[in-house]
Motif scaffolding. Sequence first.
Motif, mmCIF file in Angstrom:
data_model
loop_
_atom_site.group_PDB
_atom_site.id
_atom_site.type_symbol
_atom_site.label_atom_id
_atom_site.label_comp_id
_atom_site.label_asym_id
_atom_site.label_seq_id
_atom_site.Cartn_x
_atom_site.Cartn_y
_atom_site.Cartn_z
ATOM 1 N N PHE A 1 19.652 71.248 60.393
ATOM 2 C CA PHE A 1 20.302 71.634 59.139
ATOM 3 C C PHE A 1 19.626 72.881 58.546
ATOM 4 O O PHE A 1 20.295 73.836 58.134
ATOM 5 N N ILE A 2 18.288 72.855 58.553
ATOM 6 C CA ILE A 2 17.538 74.010 58.008
ATOM 7 C C ILE A 2 17.861 75.270 58.821
ATOM 8 O O ILE A 2 18.089 76.342 58.271
ATOM 9 N N ASP A 3 17.902 75.122 60.164
ATOM 10 C CA ASP A 3 18.145 76.306 60.996
ATOM 11 C C ASP A 3 19.563 76.836 60.833
ATOM 12 O O ASP A 3 19.789 78.039 60.933
ATOM 13 N N SER A 4 20.520 75.938 60.573
ATOM 14 C CA SER A 4 21.888 76.436 60.367
ATOM 15 C C SER A 4 21.949 77.310 59.119
ATOM 16 O O SER A 4 22.716 78.276 59.063
ATOM 17 N N ILE A 5 21.135 76.971 58.124
ATOM 18 C CA ILE A 5 21.067 77.832 56.929
ATOM 19 C C ILE A 5 20.337 79.136 57.263
ATOM 20 O O ILE A 5 20.757 80.229 56.867
ATOM 21 N N LEU A 6 19.261 79.000 58.047
ATOM 22 C CA LEU A 6 18.458 80.192 58.372
ATOM 23 C C LEU A 6 19.241 81.206 59.206
ATOM 24 O O LEU A 6 19.097 82.415 59.007
ATOM 25 N N VAL A 7 20.063 80.734 60.150
ATOM 26 C CA VAL A 7 20.812 81.708 60.977
ATOM 27 C C VAL A 7 21.828 82.473 60.124
ATOM 28 O O VAL A 7 22.052 83.668 60.335
ATOM 29 N N ILE A 8 22.416 81.784 59.144
ATOM 30 C CA ILE A 8 23.350 82.488 58.259
ATOM 31 C C ILE A 8 22.589 83.489 57.386
ATOM 32 O O ILE A 8 23.024 84.638 57.206
ATOM 33 N N ALA A 9 21.428 83.064 56.907
ATOM 34 C CA ALA A 9 20.588 83.993 56.119
ATOM 35 C C ALA A 9 20.213 85.201 56.973
ATOM 36 O O ALA A 9 20.208 86.346 56.494
ATOM 37 N N GLU A 10 19.919 84.951 58.251
ATOM 38 C CA GLU A 10 19.517 86.053 59.136
ATOM 39 C C GLU A 10 20.678 87.017 59.374
ATOM 40 O O GLU A 10 20.479 88.234 59.414
ATOM 41 N N VAL A 11 21.886 86.469 59.529
ATOM 42 C CA VAL A 11 23.066 87.343 59.691
ATOM 43 C C VAL A 11 23.194 88.260 58.475
ATOM 44 O O VAL A 11 23.397 89.477 58.605
ATOM 45 N N ILE A 12 23.032 87.669 57.284
ATOM 46 C CA ILE A 12 23.187 88.458 56.046
ATOM 47 C C ILE A 12 22.114 89.537 55.962
ATOM 48 O O ILE A 12 22.418 90.721 55.742
ATOM 49 N N VAL A 13 20.854 89.134 56.186
ATOM 50 C CA VAL A 13 19.754 90.112 56.070
ATOM 51 C C VAL A 13 19.908 91.197 57.131
ATOM 52 O O VAL A 13 19.707 92.392 56.853
ATOM 53 N N LEU A 14 20.274 90.791 58.344
ATOM 54 C CA LEU A 14 20.428 91.765 59.437
ATOM 55 C C LEU A 14 21.525 92.784 59.120
ATOM 56 O O LEU A 14 21.333 93.993 59.288
ATOM 57 N N LEU A 15 22.664 92.291 58.633
ATOM 58 C CA LEU A 15 23.758 93.208 58.303
ATOM 59 C C LEU A 15 23.380 94.118 57.138
ATOM 60 O O LEU A 15 23.671 95.321 57.165
ATOM 61 N N VAL A 16 22.715 93.542 56.126
ATOM 62 C CA VAL A 16 22.281 94.372 54.991
ATOM 63 C C VAL A 16 21.330 95.466 55.475
ATOM 64 O O VAL A 16 21.463 96.643 55.111
ATOM 65 N N PHE B 1 25.226 78.551 64.827
ATOM 66 C CA PHE B 1 25.619 77.900 63.561
ATOM 67 C C PHE B 1 26.704 76.852 63.818
ATOM 68 O O PHE B 1 26.623 75.715 63.345
ATOM 69 N N PHE B 2 27.709 77.215 64.617
ATOM 70 C CA PHE B 2 28.790 76.259 64.894
ATOM 71 C C PHE B 2 28.296 75.114 65.801
ATOM 72 O O PHE B 2 28.767 73.985 65.680
ATOM 73 N N CYS B 3 27.354 75.427 66.688
ATOM 74 C CA CYS B 3 26.760 74.358 67.506
ATOM 75 C C CYS B 3 26.088 73.328 66.610
ATOM 76 O O CYS B 3 26.214 72.117 66.816
ATOM 77 N N TYR B 4 25.366 73.808 65.613
ATOM 78 C CA TYR B 4 24.693 72.886 64.683
ATOM 79 C C TYR B 4 25.725 72.061 63.913
ATOM 80 O O TYR B 4 25.533 70.885 63.659
ATOM 81 N N ARG B 5 26.813 72.715 63.508
ATOM 82 C CA ARG B 5 27.842 72.007 62.731
ATOM 83 C C ARG B 5 28.503 70.904 63.573
ATOM 84 O O ARG B 5 28.791 69.823 63.086
ATOM 85 N N LEU B 6 28.727 71.229 64.876
ATOM 86 C CA LEU B 6 29.400 70.264 65.751
ATOM 87 C C LEU B 6 28.448 69.172 66.236
ATOM 88 O O LEU B 6 28.868 68.071 66.564
ATOM 89 N N GLY B 7 27.157 69.489 66.294
ATOM 90 C CA GLY B 7 26.162 68.517 66.734
ATOM 91 C C GLY B 7 26.226 68.276 68.237
ATOM 92 O O GLY B 7 26.842 69.045 68.984
ATOM 93 N N GLY B 8 25.557 67.206 68.687
ATOM 94 C CA GLY B 8 25.569 66.842 70.097
ATOM 95 C C GLY B 8 24.743 67.774 70.966
ATOM 96 O O GLY B 8 23.763 68.367 70.504
ATOM 97 N N ALA B 9 25.186 67.918 72.235
ATOM 98 C CA ALA B 9 24.408 68.698 73.203
ATOM 99 C C ALA B 9 24.333 70.175 72.800
ATOM 100 O O ALA B 9 23.333 70.848 73.058
ATOM 101 N N GLY B 10 25.391 70.662 72.156
ATOM 102 C CA GLY B 10 25.396 72.059 71.710
ATOM 103 C C GLY B 10 24.250 72.340 70.766
ATOM 104 O O GLY B 10 23.543 73.357 70.881
ATOM 105 N N ALA B 11 24.037 71.434 69.821
ATOM 106 C CA ALA B 11 22.955 71.612 68.850
ATOM 107 C C ALA B 11 21.596 71.429 69.490
ATOM 108 O O ALA B 11 20.623 72.082 69.121
ATOM 109 N N GLU B 12 21.536 70.522 70.474
ATOM 110 C CA GLU B 12 20.230 70.203 71.062
ATOM 111 C C GLU B 12 19.795 71.192 72.126
ATOM 112 O O GLU B 12 18.598 71.437 72.291
#
Lengths: 336, 191
Positions: A216-231, A273-284
Amino acid sequence: MSHKMDSNKLEKHYWIWPIAIYLFLGGLGGGTLFVAGMFDILYGPEAGYITALAVLAGVACLGFGSFLLVFELGQPLVFLRVFLSGTAILKYGACLLILAMGFGFVNFLYYLPAEWQLFYYSWTWIRDLCCWLMAICGLGVMVYTGVFLASMKAKAFWNTPALPVLFTVSALSTATVLLAILAGVWPMPADFTVQLAGAAHAAEFDAHKLVEELHFIDSILVIAEVIVLLVYVLMMRAAGNITARTIAIKWLQGAWAPLFWGGMICLGLVIPFFCYRLGGAGAEFIAPVLVLAAGLLLRFMVVFSDQRHEIAGERRFYNRLPKGDEAFLHEWKAPY
Amino acid sequence: MTRYAMVMDQRRCIGCQSCTVACRTWNELPLDILYNPVVGEGVVGEFPHVHQTFTPLICMHCDNPPCTICCPCKASQQDEDGIVWVESEKCMACKACVNSCPYGARDVSALDAPLHSYVRKCNFCKDRVREGELPYCVATCHQKARIFGDLDDPNSDVSKLVNGLNTNRIFPELGTDPQVYYIPDLGGVKL
């Protein structure tokens, strides 16, 4: 290590792959020690059994990163002078690296299986102290990797406060992934649970719950990273400095655009981010690999975007120097 | 107090590269190292109104040098007279100074023996200067386009030129306070 002879100083990369990997491992290792230390501090020392192996991995990352840093030097043995003199950022970074590795390793020793413990086991205050110091030094290392590059006035693309922010967010993201991969693997038993004194949302805590929280924390961090990277890149695209603007165009629309949009933004950050949202093997399995690869790719792209401000006429001069004579000139080097 | 500085008179420089070659000879530089290239953008304008300007480059011996601040070994240092130099025995060639110099005045040679490379840069020929001689590039310049001296001495040529003419400096906006002054090719007279 020796560099390829290049007559054009404007195109010459003085820091190459060992430094890119060092910056990645520094962020990863420092971030791991920081996040693991924070878990210990917030959830009590029992939580350390879940994160202990990640702490050891963090120490190993810092150790291997330090090796690459020394390997890249022209005179590795002179490196010891760093600890005797100087007030440069690199000196503080080297000291923080050594301290973080030391405190992290001592902290790890307290979570070894009981039969491996030695006399120090009952001195828990050392473990608690090392946990705090490990987290502080880990934070220092993580931030330092970005500050180190951003302090280079000559480099148009590095010399901005946005770079340390980007590197810190990326380091936290990769560290969270490493913790999630190694949480509860060793040395704790499989059915180990921690009775949490300070957690309001759960009376018990185990590796599975920690991994869920980390995802959950990393899904927030990857979105934060997208924003900072684009900025960061768009800010450079709009910069008045022509060198910074040229590099940003190369990232956004030029030769590196597939790496930036496809590799870093899409594969490295949005898909995880979507892997984390979907969970399962994708997230792991998929998300961790992609996030770590994106962290490494980011360091490579930044390190190789090291063009400096150009003095009028310089490019013309260096372009007119002989090229392809490296072998001849190398043979000619005697008596120097 | 002495503060060494250099003035490049672009009105006089003809881009012959004598200083470049002289420097390389005097300092016995490896073939891939240049301390003072003379650069230029080529001929500009439309015939017959054409001209060409040359810019001799060199270490700017800045008053606020970023290269000494970032050196973790204190190999890169600045003397009281303003000369910035590298003590090769202390240098571990981490190249932090090379990356921090906005003027590209530092370099490491690919021809150095493995594990024995170090950062090289112009030191204003400090051994010559402290014996009362001029830096070799200045002594070589037959056009007298390079002028060297003590900026704090009001009677020196350097002081008179810097205070009497319009001079430019390269990238002063970076806050390095470079101590190499350029008298522009078309101009230089203080209005």
